[in-house]
Scaffold this motif. Sequence first.
Motif, PDB file in Angstrom:
ATOM      1  N   ALA A  29       0.112  -3.157   7.601  1.00  8.38           N
ATOM      2  CA  ALA A  29       0.270  -1.844   6.959  1.00  8.38           C
ATOM      3  C   ALA A  29      -0.127  -1.924   5.483  1.00  8.38           C
ATOM      4  O   ALA A  29      -0.796  -1.020   4.957  1.00  8.38           O
ATOM      5  N   ALA A  30       0.269  -3.013   4.816  1.00  5.64           N
ATOM      6  CA  ALA A  30      -0.054  -3.167   3.385  1.00  5.64           C
ATOM      7  C   ALA A  30      -1.566  -3.252   3.178  1.00  5.64           C
ATOM      8  O   ALA A  30      -2.105  -2.623   2.256  1.00  5.64           O
ATOM      9  N   PHE A  31      -2.261  -4.022   4.025  1.00  9.34           N
ATOM     10  CA  PHE A  31      -3.713  -4.138   3.860  1.00  9.34           C
ATOM     11  C   PHE A  31      -4.427  -2.828   4.223  1.00  9.34           C
ATOM     12  O   PHE A  31      -5.452  -2.499   3.628  1.00  9.34           O
ATOM     13  N   THR A  32      -3.864  -2.084   5.173  1.00 11.69           N
ATOM     14  CA  THR A  32      -4.448  -0.773   5.492  1.00 11.69           C
ATOM     15  C   THR A  32      -4.304   0.163   4.292  1.00 11.69           C
ATOM     16  O   THR A  32      -5.238   0.914   3.957  1.00 11.69           O
ATOM     17  N   LEU A  33      -3.131   0.091   3.635  1.00 16.25           N
ATOM     18  CA  LEU A  33      -2.912   0.909   2.443  1.00 16.25           C
ATOM     19  C   LEU A  33      -3.897   0.522   1.338  1.00 16.25           C
ATOM     20  O   LEU A  33      -4.505   1.397   0.700  1.00 16.25           O
ATOM     21  N   ILE A  34      -4.080  -0.783   1.135  1.00 15.41           N
ATOM     22  CA  ILE A  34      -5.039  -1.250   0.109  1.00 15.41           C
ATOM     23  C   ILE A  34      -6.430  -0.722   0.451  1.00 15.41           C
ATOM     24  O   ILE A  34      -7.163  -0.237  -0.425  1.00 15.41           O
ATOM     25  N   CYS A  35      -6.795  -0.811   1.729  1.00 14.88           N
ATOM     26  CA  CYS A  35      -8.120  -0.344   2.167  1.00 14.88           C
ATOM     27  C   CYS A  35      -8.307   1.141   1.854  1.00 14.88           C
ATOM     28  O   CYS A  35      -9.335   1.547   1.299  1.00 14.88           O
ATOM     29  N   LEU A  36      -7.290   1.944   2.167  1.00 17.47           N
ATOM     30  CA  LEU A  36      -7.410   3.392   1.949  1.00 17.47           C
ATOM     31  C   LEU A  36      -7.446   3.737   0.451  1.00 17.47           C
ATOM     32  O   LEU A  36      -8.247   4.567   0.027  1.00 17.47           O
ATOM     33  N   VAL A  37      -6.581   3.077  -0.323  1.00 20.28           N
ATOM     34  CA  VAL A  37      -6.512   3.396  -1.761  1.00 20.28           C
ATOM     35  C   VAL A  37      -7.802   2.956  -2.467  1.00 20.28           C
ATOM     36  O   VAL A  37      -8.397   3.731  -3.235  1.00 20.28           O
ATOM     37  N   THR A  38      -8.246   1.717  -2.190  1.00 17.68           N
ATOM     38  CA  THR A  38      -9.466   1.242  -2.859  1.00 17.68           C
ATOM     39  C   THR A  38     -10.695   2.028  -2.376  1.00 17.68           C
ATOM     40  O   THR A  38     -11.607   2.306  -3.163  1.00 17.68           O
ATOM     41  N   GLY A  39     -10.683   2.423  -1.107  1.00 17.30           N
ATOM     42  CA  GLY A  39     -11.787   3.235  -0.585  1.00 17.30           C
ATOM     43  C   GLY A  39     -11.849   4.581  -1.283  1.00 17.30           C
ATOM     44  O   GLY A  39     -12.925   5.084  -1.631  1.00 17.30           O
ATOM     45  N   ILE A  89      -5.631  -3.363  -9.847  1.00 16.46           N
ATOM     46  CA  ILE A  89      -4.192  -3.321 -10.166  1.00 16.46           C
ATOM     47  C   ILE A  89      -3.375  -2.972  -8.918  1.00 16.46           C
ATOM     48  O   ILE A  89      -2.372  -3.626  -8.610  1.00 16.46           O
ATOM     49  N   VAL A  90      -3.818  -1.955  -8.184  1.00 12.76           N
ATOM     50  CA  VAL A  90      -3.089  -1.542  -6.970  1.00 12.76           C
ATOM     51  C   VAL A  90      -3.049  -2.693  -5.966  1.00 12.76           C
ATOM     52  O   VAL A  90      -1.997  -3.009  -5.389  1.00 12.76           O
ATOM     53  N   THR A  91      -4.201  -3.346  -5.759  1.00 15.39           N
ATOM     54  CA  THR A  91      -4.254  -4.458  -4.795  1.00 15.39           C
ATOM     55  C   THR A  91      -3.317  -5.580  -5.226  1.00 15.39           C
ATOM     56  O   THR A  91      -2.564  -6.117  -4.399  1.00 15.39           O
ATOM     57  N   ALA A  92      -3.359  -5.925  -6.529  1.00 16.50           N
ATOM     58  CA  ALA A  92      -2.497  -7.000  -7.032  1.00 16.50           C
ATOM     59  C   ALA A  92      -1.026  -6.643  -6.840  1.00 16.50           C
ATOM     60  O   ALA A  92      -0.222  -7.491  -6.427  1.00 16.50           O
ATOM     61  N   LEU A  93      -0.675  -5.386  -7.102  1.00 16.33           N
ATOM     62  CA  LEU A  93       0.728  -4.972  -6.967  1.00 16.33           C
ATOM     63  C   LEU A  93       1.188  -5.028  -5.515  1.00 16.33           C
ATOM     64  O   LEU A  93       2.290  -5.509  -5.216  1.00 16.33           O
ATOM     65  N   VAL A  94       0.341  -4.552  -4.605  1.00 14.56           N
ATOM     66  CA  VAL A  94       0.722  -4.553  -3.184  1.00 14.56           C
ATOM     67  C   VAL A  94       0.879  -5.991  -2.681  1.00 14.56           C
ATOM     68  O   VAL A  94       1.862  -6.319  -1.998  1.00 14.56           O
ATOM     69  N   ILE A  95      -0.062  -6.863  -3.050  1.00 20.74           N
ATOM     70  CA  ILE A  95       0.022  -8.259  -2.593  1.00 20.74           C
ATOM     71  C   ILE A  95       1.224  -8.959  -3.231  1.00 20.74           C
ATOM     72  O   ILE A  95       1.951  -9.700  -2.559  1.00 20.74           O
ATOM     73  N   ALA A  96       1.451  -8.690  -4.526  1.00 25.37           N
ATOM     74  CA  ALA A  96       2.630  -9.274  -5.189  1.00 25.37           C
ATOM     75  C   ALA A  96       3.907  -8.798  -4.495  1.00 25.37           C
ATOM     76  O   ALA A  96       4.848  -9.584  -4.309  1.00 25.37           O
ATOM     77  N   GLY A  97       3.929  -7.540  -4.110  1.00 25.43           N
ATOM     78  CA  GLY A  97       5.086  -6.997  -3.390  1.00 25.43           C
ATOM     79  C   GLY A  97       5.303  -7.712  -2.060  1.00 25.43           C
ATOM     80  O   GLY A  97       6.440  -8.041  -1.701  1.00 25.43           O
ATOM     81  N   LEU A  98       4.216  -7.974  -1.338  1.00 22.55           N
ATOM     82  CA  LEU A  98       4.317  -8.682  -0.048  1.00 22.55           C
ATOM     83  C   LEU A  98       4.880 -10.089  -0.254  1.00 22.55           C
ATOM     84  O   LEU A  98       5.755 -10.533   0.498  1.00 22.55           O
TER      85      LEU A  98
END
Lengths: 283, 51
Positions: free
Chosen positions: A135-145, B12-21
């Motif tokens: 779910a987290a990687f899907t969120l990253i994919c959608l936000v960065t996209g 920043i968003v990617t780093a925050l999400v991964i840090a959260g995980l």
Amino acid sequence: MPNHVRNAYKPYPWQKRYSACGDLHVAGTLQDRYIDRMIRELANPTRFMSLSGTLLPWVGGLAAILMAVGLYMVWFAAPADYQQGETVKIMYLHVPAAWLSLFFYMTMAASALGTLVWRHPLADVSQKAAAPIGAAFTLICLVTGSLWGKPMWGTYWQWDARLTSMLVMLLIYLGILALWRAIEEPNRAARAVSILTLVGAVNVPIVKFSVDWWNTLHQPASVFRIDGPTIHPSMLVPLLIMAVAFTLMGVALHLAGMRTEILRRRVRTLTILEAERLDAQAA
Amino acid sequence: MSHGFFIAFSYIVTALVIAGLILRAVVDHRIQRRALADLESRGIGRRSRRG
């Protein structure tokens, strides 16, 4: 029967504890037996804890090194795109995140089969640990996209087939996470989640082939193509390094999640045992 | 808005999400280990205690 064949059939002591898998011992070739025994070795949670405890620092460390190398290449070696300029740097996050979104869904689907068909004791543990990561990687994919789309397409969002199917993927992930929380008993929850996961797996080929089946704003595949990648090696190499780094990081998080889930189940079992003991004392 | 904003915000968003995980994984593991140690210290054990 020769000794080596008899030994291949010989059960391990702990196999009685996981007798739900016992029917796999009935038929199959000798090779199947060895594979079966190997899978059963990993079915023992204690053995899994020991093995994963050894593997985890190596996988995590390798992920960190590759991530550092990948980021260095992205920021100091990879060229700007002739049309997109530096905005192409978003690709190095967006594409690995999209791959991992599908990777973890496929992991969950395989684990769902393990739960429903073979009743593998670690299958539902794997499913439960994979869901938040996917779910987290899907969120990253959608936000960065979305952040890549605004400067390139002029919009954050478009209801085209790829974007919409990816949003559906996120919603399925969230539904699965909610279902895990809704049913308290782990085995019942695992069966319900497995069915939902397998139904939701229909969306995986839709995500992958949406850009071929429909006319979409999203570009078609540019790495995994029959006629080879269409990306220049100067960008492809850092992209693949980032993809491997993301994958190893995801695997490390998955192993860590599975270890925690096994502990959680031990805590649950012991808490129930304690409650029963207190009940018996009170009676 | 410059393209730099979109690039920086993505990282920043990617780093925050991964840090959260990662943070979630570490904290959750510690909580479960403590709970297990607490139960076992009260004599409620199981056959296997490795890991």
